[in-house]
Design a protein around this motif. Structure first.
Motif, PDB file in Angstrom:
ATOM      1  N   PRO A 149      -4.904 -10.739 -43.815  1.00  0.00           N
ATOM      2  CA  PRO A 149      -5.435 -10.409 -44.970  1.00  0.00           C
ATOM      3  C   PRO A 149      -6.458 -11.145 -45.366  1.00  0.00           C
ATOM      4  CG  PRO A 149      -3.033 -10.208 -44.905  1.00  0.00           C
ATOM      5  CD  PRO A 149      -3.428 -10.950 -43.547  1.00  0.00           C
ATOM      6  N   GLU A 150      -6.354 -12.677 -45.184  1.00  0.00           N
ATOM      7  CA  GLU A 150      -7.386 -13.703 -45.921  1.00  0.00           C
ATOM      8  C   GLU A 150      -8.843 -13.582 -45.361  1.00  0.00           C
ATOM      9  OE1 GLU A 150      -3.204 -15.646 -45.958  1.00  0.00           O
ATOM     10  OE2 GLU A 150      -4.262 -14.244 -44.743  1.00  0.00           O
ATOM     11  N   LEU A 151      -8.649 -12.954 -43.892  1.00  0.00           N
ATOM     12  CA  LEU A 151      -9.922 -12.553 -43.382  1.00  0.00           C
ATOM     13  C   LEU A 151     -10.453 -11.047 -43.336  1.00  0.00           C
ATOM     14  CD1 LEU A 151      -9.956 -14.535 -39.946  1.00  0.00           C
ATOM     15  CD2 LEU A 151     -10.537 -15.359 -42.120  1.00  0.00           C
ATOM     16  N   ALA A 152      -9.494 -10.408 -43.870  1.00  0.00           N
ATOM     17  CA  ALA A 152      -9.972  -8.847 -43.874  1.00  0.00           C
ATOM     18  C   ALA A 152     -10.908  -8.692 -45.256  1.00  0.00           C
ATOM     19  CB  ALA A 152      -8.632  -8.198 -43.867  1.00  0.00           C
ATOM     20  N   GLY A 153     -10.653  -9.584 -46.096  1.00  0.00           N
ATOM     21  CA  GLY A 153     -11.267  -9.240 -47.406  1.00  0.00           C
ATOM     22  C   GLY A 153     -12.366 -10.470 -47.711  1.00  0.00           C
ATOM     23  N   ALA A 154     -12.767 -11.310 -46.458  1.00  0.00           N
ATOM     24  CA  ALA A 154     -13.157 -12.492 -46.780  1.00  0.00           C
ATOM     25  C   ALA A 154     -14.799 -12.035 -46.925  1.00  0.00           C
ATOM     26  CB  ALA A 154     -12.880 -13.508 -45.923  1.00  0.00           C
ATOM     27  N   ARG A 155     -15.600 -12.507 -47.642  1.00  0.00           N
ATOM     28  CA  ARG A 155     -17.101 -12.330 -47.541  1.00  0.00           C
ATOM     29  C   ARG A 155     -17.898 -13.522 -46.846  1.00  0.00           C
ATOM     30  NH1 ARG A 155     -15.289 -11.164 -52.470  1.00  0.00           N
ATOM     31  NH2 ARG A 155     -16.269 -13.279 -53.626  1.00  0.00           N
ATOM     32  N   THR A 156     -17.229 -14.574 -47.163  1.00  0.00           N
ATOM     33  CA  THR A 156     -18.033 -15.670 -46.340  1.00  0.00           C
ATOM     34  C   THR A 156     -16.517 -16.597 -45.748  1.00  0.00           C
ATOM     35  OG1 THR A 156     -19.718 -16.124 -47.834  1.00  0.00           O
ATOM     36  CG2 THR A 156     -18.881 -18.110 -46.736  1.00  0.00           C
ATOM     37  N   VAL A 157     -16.720 -16.859 -44.395  1.00  0.00           N
ATOM     38  CA  VAL A 157     -15.691 -17.897 -43.486  1.00  0.00           C
ATOM     39  C   VAL A 157     -16.457 -18.827 -42.880  1.00  0.00           C
ATOM     40  CG1 VAL A 157     -14.245 -17.652 -41.645  1.00  0.00           C
ATOM     41  CG2 VAL A 157     -14.358 -15.585 -43.234  1.00  0.00           C
ATOM     42  N   ALA A 158     -15.938 -19.805 -43.335  1.00  0.00           N
ATOM     43  CA  ALA A 158     -16.306 -21.247 -42.652  1.00  0.00           C
ATOM     44  C   ALA A 158     -15.480 -21.364 -41.226  1.00  0.00           C
ATOM     45  CB  ALA A 158     -16.214 -22.576 -43.623  1.00  0.00           C
ATOM     46  N   ALA A 159     -16.030 -21.484 -40.265  1.00  0.00           N
ATOM     47  CA  ALA A 159     -15.386 -21.547 -39.038  1.00  0.00           C
ATOM     48  C   ALA A 159     -15.898 -22.751 -38.056  1.00  0.00           C
ATOM     49  CB  ALA A 159     -15.551 -20.054 -38.228  1.00  0.00           C
ATOM     50  N   TYR A 160     -15.749 -22.606 -36.786  1.00  0.00           N
ATOM     51  CA  TYR A 160     -16.525 -23.515 -35.733  1.00  0.00           C
ATOM     52  C   TYR A 160     -16.534 -23.185 -34.518  1.00  0.00           C
ATOM     53  CZ  TYR A 160     -11.358 -24.256 -34.567  1.00  0.00           C
ATOM     54  OH  TYR A 160     -10.331 -23.971 -33.802  1.00  0.00           O
ATOM     55  N   VAL A 161     -17.188 -23.668 -33.568  1.00  0.00           N
ATOM     56  CA  VAL A 161     -17.707 -23.256 -32.260  1.00  0.00           C
ATOM     57  C   VAL A 161     -16.738 -23.993 -31.381  1.00  0.00           C
ATOM     58  CG1 VAL A 161     -19.362 -22.734 -30.457  1.00  0.00           C
ATOM     59  CG2 VAL A 161     -19.903 -22.523 -32.814  1.00  0.00           C
ATOM     60  N   SER A 162     -15.926 -23.434 -30.854  1.00  0.00           N
ATOM     61  CA  SER A 162     -14.822 -24.024 -29.913  1.00  0.00           C
ATOM     62  C   SER A 162     -15.648 -24.751 -28.703  1.00  0.00           C
ATOM     63  CB  SER A 162     -13.553 -23.368 -29.398  1.00  0.00           C
ATOM     64  OG  SER A 162     -14.276 -22.254 -28.795  1.00  0.00           O
ATOM     65  N   VAL A 163     -15.143 -25.744 -28.219  1.00  0.00           N
ATOM     66  CA  VAL A 163     -15.744 -26.514 -26.915  1.00  0.00           C
ATOM     67  C   VAL A 163     -14.491 -26.968 -25.958  1.00  0.00           C
ATOM     68  CG1 VAL A 163     -17.616 -27.301 -28.012  1.00  0.00           C
ATOM     69  CG2 VAL A 163     -15.756 -28.712 -28.002  1.00  0.00           C
TER      70      VAL A 163
END
Length: 205
Positions: A46-60
């Motif tokens: 639910p936290e992502l379903a309604g999110a307008r902005t998400v801070a993430a990262y690129v996995s390596v």
């Protein structure tokens, strides 16, 4: 994306070695398959379903894969922020616009290669506008305390959020065996709300 930097205490050092060794035994197929499963689970949050902005990262390397998740969030119209590692180990942020928006950047005298957002960057405080922050890590315990790689990059991010009185959902992305009973805690540790693994969502507190 991962933390780099000064040496931690002996208990955390040993834990990190063991967890990194376990990741090192994974094949490229294991990592890809886990990344696809991780994306499916995370997208149901639910936290992502309604999110307008998400801070993430690129996995390596053998980190739990985020590529499928980044693309799915971007396709949803989510504004995805990705970190760029600064010389002092702090993080700046830029926008993800698909694979073509990433630059391959070498750090640490060329010893470490990360995929980072291309210029222009938005500043260190851009993360304070995120509805959810997806954190890298090596483990999380039943209290929601996260074990990072020890460089302090994300400790700075969490401190910045606290100073700004920002309260995004904090979610760590891990492999199934990395959800453990108890981790060594330090006063500055801030618990996460949830951990997503390829087979489950774990919620805390």
């Amino acid at each position: 994306m991962h933390d780099t930097g000064p040496a931690p205490g002996p208990d955390k050092r040993a834990l990190r070695r063991a967890l990194l060794a376990a990741r090192g035994r994974l094949t490229a197929d294991d990592v890809r398959e886990a990344g696809r499963a991780l994306a499916r689970r995370a997208l149901e949050l639910p936290e992502l379903a309604g999110a307008r902005t998400v801070a993430a990262y690129v996995s390596v390397g053998a980190e739990p894969g985020t590529h499928a998740l980044l693309d799915a969030l971007h396709a949803r119209g989510v504004r995805v922020l990705l970190p760029a590692l600064m010389p002092d180990n702090d993080l700046d942020w830029g926008l993800y616009g698909g694979e073509g928006s990433l630059a391959r950047v070498r750090h640490g005298g060329g010893r470490m290669e990360l995929f980072e957002p291309a210029e222009p960057l938005l500043g260190q405080d851009a993360v304070t506008g995120a509805d959810a922050v997806l954190l890298p890590g090596l483990a999380v315990d039943r209290l929601g305390l996260r074990l990072g790689r020890g460089g302090g990059s994300y400790d700075r991010v969490l401190a910045r959020l606290e100073r700004a009185d920002a309260h995004p959902a904090l979610v760590v992305l891990l492999y199934d065996p990395e959800v453990v009973e108890r981790l060594p805690a330090e006063p500055h540790d801030r618990p996460v709300r949830a951990a997503v693994t390829p087979s489950a969502v774990h919620r805390f507190g």
